[in-house]
Enzyme design. Structure first.
Site, PDB file in Angstrom:
ATOM      1  N   LYS A  75       0.840  -1.209   0.000  1.00  0.00           N
ATOM      2  CA  LYS A  75       0.000   0.000   0.000  1.00  0.00           C
ATOM      3  C   LYS A  75       0.870   1.252   0.000  1.00  0.00           C
ATOM      4  O   LYS A  75       1.871   1.308   0.742  1.00  0.00           O
ATOM      5  CB  LYS A  75      -0.895  -0.043   1.240  1.00  0.00           C
ATOM      6  CG  LYS A  75      -1.930   1.075   1.339  1.00  0.00           C
ATOM      7  CD  LYS A  75      -2.819   0.859   2.559  1.00  0.00           C
ATOM      8  CE  LYS A  75      -3.884   1.916   2.699  1.00  0.00           C
ATOM      9  NZ  LYS A  75      -4.749   1.697   3.878  1.00  0.00           N
ATOM     10  N   SER A 150      -9.785   1.474   3.193  1.00  0.00           N
ATOM     11  CA  SER A 150      -8.998   2.289   2.299  1.00  0.00           C
ATOM     12  C   SER A 150      -7.960   1.502   1.490  1.00  0.00           C
ATOM     13  O   SER A 150      -7.455   2.014   0.499  1.00  0.00           O
ATOM     14  CB  SER A 150      -8.279   3.366   3.113  1.00  0.00           C
ATOM     15  OG  SER A 150      -7.357   2.769   4.006  1.00  0.00           O
ATOM     16  N   SER A 174      -9.752  -0.975   7.341  1.00  0.00           N
ATOM     17  CA  SER A 174      -9.238  -0.874   5.967  1.00  0.00           C
ATOM     18  C   SER A 174      -8.528  -2.096   5.409  1.00  0.00           C
ATOM     19  O   SER A 174      -8.184  -2.103   4.238  1.00  0.00           O
ATOM     20  CB  SER A 174      -8.291   0.321   5.864  1.00  0.00           C
ATOM     21  OG  SER A 174      -9.048   1.483   5.770  1.00  0.00           O
TER      22      SER A 174
HETATM   23  N1  GLN Z   1     -12.977   3.499   6.592  1.00  0.00           N
HETATM   24  C1  GLN Z   1     -12.386   3.961   7.807  1.00  0.00           C
HETATM   25  C2  GLN Z   1     -12.073   5.424   7.702  1.00  0.00           C
HETATM   26  O1  GLN Z   1     -12.435   6.012   6.752  1.00  0.00           O
HETATM   27  C3  GLN Z   1     -11.185   3.155   8.116  1.00  0.00           C
HETATM   28  C4  GLN Z   1      -9.971   3.618   7.424  1.00  0.00           C
HETATM   29  C5  GLN Z   1      -8.768   2.791   7.739  1.00  0.00           C
HETATM   30  O2  GLN Z   1      -8.853   1.756   8.400  1.00  0.00           O
HETATM   31  N2  GLN Z   1      -7.627   3.282   7.305  1.00  0.00           N
HETATM   32  O3  GLN Z   1     -11.496   5.994   8.569  1.00  0.00           O
END
Ligand code: GLN
Length: 475
Positions: A75, A150, A174
């Site tokens: 990532k 994400s 995420s």
């Molecule tokens: N979807 C969650 C957010 O928008 C989690 C994001 C993540 O785990 N990086 O914060």
């Protein structure tokens, strides 16, 4: 797609010269360019074939690491020396890292090949990968759907067979949610299990790094490699790392806790029925199903979005146009430079979170929001402590629904935040969680099941996950 199902099988083929690693690396590079429309990668490393040639020699001489020849995508929030590190943000678009993240360094030391950096939501903020300066990622299972976020690019890359495995990060879901949307295994380790050195901070007390793969064995192998104390990260735990691949046999019946709070309103009936079906199957084998309660989970999303935005507002203050990459032109003075750079460099969701975070930390509101949310975090942790005094693992759906359409929730941040309703609590409590793919809905979209275990009990988590995986293989 490949002639192997996991790394152990791949390594055997490589050793027996039934598979050429250089050809395998070239095959993946070709596939990545054939599947450009998925947009899983921000950067692809063309020198992977050369690196593969060297590792191939090591394999044939018998002098190789545990991940020899495994082709992994990382990532684009993790640092790799002399490679771009953008966090899918315009503000870092020309930034190259000057060092390598510990987790990535450990993969390289074990002879994995890093094939590229994957697309993600900007600074890992999002649940659909639509908040990226590199554009949206498509779900390889149905290209009209989001891959989740994400770490959407990391999930899509594995699901489309563009690499053997990938690394993502999980601050509120995420890894687990995109794994669920793309039909993969994805593990979020305990906070402190994997060093965060070299991970661009979003919410430092929540951020974790973990693997995506098509097999549990590969998940266990990668986790064994990246885990461990690191003196460069004071929050990494000084705790022994077991070999997660070889699991000791269970002596007692597995006790699985089912929290009623995770099966209520808002849960899609197809997801619910499939998860309940798996629970029924578990009852018939070695598991004892126990009803439990996690009463404060209803406040998890609220606490998560107060605490993570507060931490983000502080962490993202460093992108000021003076250090790092992007700088707006034509500013009248220093203040103007900061304002214009941040205005032009950050996307809307990141700006929304910086403003929210600054607000909840401001004097007059700190006690009402930030401090209160910290107390809620403690209560959520205590709920889990109670649960784990009677059960080994907690079983829930990973996401309330399967992959949604691109654009469907983009303009409704609150709707988007609800995607995380079952995942943020593990980050609030610092405990590990895993997504297990358990089948498909009527539209052919993957359904995910989540298991959570107590802090540093990844061994138990993986053991229970294989029990379920084996059950499903017999279907
Ligand atoms: N979807 C969650 C957010 O928008 C989690 C994001 C993540 O785990 N990086 O914060």
């Amino acid at each position: 797609m490949q002639s192997y199902n996991n790394h152990r099988e791949k390594l055997t083929l490589l050793k027996e010269k039934k598979l050429s690693l250089t050809e395998n690396a070239a095959f993946y590079l070709d596939r990545i360019s054939e599947h450009k429309d998925i947009n899983a990668f921000n950067f692809v490393f063309e020198d992977s074939v050369e690196i593969a040639a060297n590792i191939e020699k090591k394999i044939h001489s018998g002098n190789h690491g545990r991940l020899a020849g495994m082709i992994i995508a990382v990532k684009d929030v993790l640092a790799i020396k002399d490679k771009p590190l953008t966090c899918s943000s315009k503000i870092l678009r020309n930034f190259n890292s000057i060092f390598t993240a510990t987790a990535v360094e450990k993969l390289i030391q074990e002879d994995a090949i890093i094939i590229g950096k994957t697309n993600c939501d900007e600074f890992a903020m999002g649940s659909s990968n639509e908040n990226s300066a590199f554009g949206s990622v498509l779900n390889p299972i149905d290209k009209t759907k989001v891959p989740g976020g994400s770490s959407g690019g990391s999930a899509a890359a594995v699901a489309a067979y563009l690499c053997d495995a990938s690394i993502g990060t999980d601050t509120g879901g995420s890894i687990r949610q995109p794994a669920a949307f793309c039909g993969l295994f994805g593990l979020k380790p305990s906070y402190g299990r994997v060093s965060r050195y070299g991970l661009t901070a979003f919410a430092s007390s929540f951020d974790t790094i973990g693997p995506f793969a098509n097999s549990l064995e590969d998940i266990a192998l990668i986790l064994s490699v990246i885990s461990g104390f690191d003196e460069k990260d004071s929050t990494s735990a000084r705790i022994e790392v077991p070999d997660f691949v070889t699991q000791p046999d269970r002596e007692k019946k597995l006790k699985v806790g089912i929290p009623s709070e995770y099966f209520g309103d808002g849960l899609n009936p197809e997801v619910k029925n499939r998860v309940l079906e798996v629970i029924e199957k578990l009852k018939n084998v070695e598991a004892e199903i126990i009803d439990i309660h996690l009463p404060h989970n209803q406040f998890a999303i609220a606490a998560y979005y107060i605490l993570t935005t507060a931490e983000a507002s502080s962490n993202l203050a460093r992108y000021d146009g003076v250090r790092y990459s992007y700088r707006s032109k034509d500013s009248a003075n220093l203040n103007d430079l900061y304002t214009k750079t941040r205005h032009d460099g950050f996307g809307d969701e990141v700006k929304r979170r910086i403003m929210l975070g600054t607000y909840v930390l401001s004097s007059g509101y700190y006690d009402a929001y930030y401090l209160k949310a910290q107390k809620v975090r403690r209560l959520i942790k205590s709920d889990f402590d109670k649960a784990f005094s009677i059960v080994d693992v907690v079983l829930t759906p990973t996401s309330p629904f399967t992959a949604f359409s691109i654009g469907e929730k983009k303009d409704d941040p609150l709707e988007m935040y609800l995607s995380d309703i079952y995942t943020t609590s593990a980050n609030l409590a610092g405990i590990p969680g895993i997504n297990i793919p358990i089948g498909y809905d009527l539209k052919g979209l993957p359904i995910g099941l989540q298991l959570m275990a107590n802090q540093f009990e990844e061994q138990k988590l993986l053991q229970s996950a294989s029990l379920i995986d084996n059950l499903l293989k017999q279907e």
